[in-house]
Enzyme design. Structure first.
Site, PDB file in Angstrom:
ATOM      1  CB  SER A 160      -0.894   0.017   1.244  1.00 39.31           C
ATOM      2  OG  SER A 160      -1.473   1.280   1.454  1.00 39.31           O
ATOM      3  CE1 TYR A 185      -2.935  -1.339   5.795  1.00 33.46           C
ATOM      4  CE2 TYR A 185      -2.394   0.931   5.253  1.00 33.46           C
ATOM      5  CZ  TYR A 185      -2.864  -0.304   4.870  1.00 33.46           C
ATOM      6  OH  TYR A 185      -3.268  -0.526   3.571  1.00 33.46           O
TER       7      TYR A 185
END
Length: 323
Positions: A160, A185
């Site tokens: 990501s 994350y």
């Protein structure tokens, strides 16, 4: 630090391309693909597209009954129970696959979690690193003999743009000194990118090539841990949950880069690369905004990738890759 391969290749596709665009004319009859997360969001789009091209698709699923329901109209698709948060479950699923398959041509690591509350797994592992990275690391190592047997397998790992939030926190990867859900994350997504770099280096003599990618910004079940208010404050949705950010892709567009990574002849003989918008990404400068695209040099650094591999192998007992 080697980043010279991180240059666009002139792909005929773009950020607007869909799964259907990328897979037009692609024939995968006789190929076997394993797609984690293959029963919702980008994973479901991926599984459908691969099956439509003729591949046998296997979907490891934490909720097998939900997976079978979601995939009931997808021909040639099988479901096996697996929970990425439980490495015993991962190993059991891999053992089942080794018992019934003689090769795996594509391993698509699409499943993941994002911005979760603080949770601990196993011996106290931070859950986003454990699920997004350790689970897929273990699965790939356990399935490596089947990947090597394909004589040209590709492993595609969803990272990501969130990787720009942080590199690997080598001194405290499990946030024992204070938890931040977004940094956790970001670290997990950097780990996904570095995993592809190292797996490619270890696997290329067996024809196993690996890629990481940013699929784009897409609203799927990945955001399930975020409140509606958080998404409104970020400018993603309105008070009714409707997408208002014009930069968001559809699920089909979001699946396109992974499918391009799995099938594009432009990537023949290449690997260990970070991709976005159906092409190889450029290296981005420190401090460059996340939405400007590209990959940070630390996320494709071979030295860091080797270090993370060793850390992951020590933690999980899953490495090195087994032939």
């Amino acid at each position: 630090m080697t980043t010279t391969g991180q240059q666009p290749l002139g792909s005929p596709f773009s950020a607007a391309s869909t799964a259907e665009d990328v897979m037009s004319g692609v024939e995968l009859a006789g190929a076997t693909a394993v797609v984690t997360g293959g029963y919702s969001g980008l994973g479901l789009e991926t599984a459908r597209a691969l099956a439509a091209a003729g591949a046998r698709v296997v979907v490891p699923a934490r909720r097998p009954s939900a997976a079978r329901a979601a995939l009931r109209d997808v021909p040639g698709c099988d479901v096996v129970p697996m929970d990425l948060a439980d490495l015993d479950s991962v190993r059991a699923a891999a053992a089942r696959l080794r018992a019934c398959l003689d090769r795996i041509d594509l391993l698509m690591a699409v499943a993941g979690v994002m911005a979760t509350p603080e949770r601990r797994l196993g011996p106290g592992w931070e859950s986003q690193l454990a699920v997004n990275h350790f689970g897929h690391f273990t699965l790939a190592c356990e399935l490596y003999p089947l990947l090597a047997a394909a004589g040209g397998a590709r492993v595609v790992v969803n990272s990501s743009a969130g990787h720009v939030l942080t590199g690997i926190r080598w001194d405290d990867p499990h946030f024992t000194t204070g938890y931040d859900k977004w940094l956790a994350y970001g670290q997990a997504k950097t780990a996904n990118a570095l995993f592809a770099v190292r797996l490619d280096a270890l696997g290329q003599d067996d024809g196993v090539r690996a890629y990481a990618l940013h699929p784009g910004r897409i609203l799927t079940g990945l955001q399930r841990e975020m409140t509606r208010q958080e998404q409104i404050e970020r400018g993603w949705v309105d008070e009714h949950g409707n997408v208002v950010d014009a930069g968001f892709k559809t699920p089909s567009q979001g699946a396109a880069t992974g499918l391009w990574a799995a099938t594009s002849p432009l990537l023949d003989g290449r690997g260990g690369l970070y991709l976005e918008d159906c092409d190889v990404a450029r290296v981005s400068a420190p401090g460059q905004p996340m939405d400007d695209g590209g990959v940070r040099a630390y996320a494709v650094d071979p030295g860091s990738a080797a270090r993370l591999w060793d850390l992951s192998a020590a933690a999980t007992g899953a490495g090195p890759v087994r032939r």
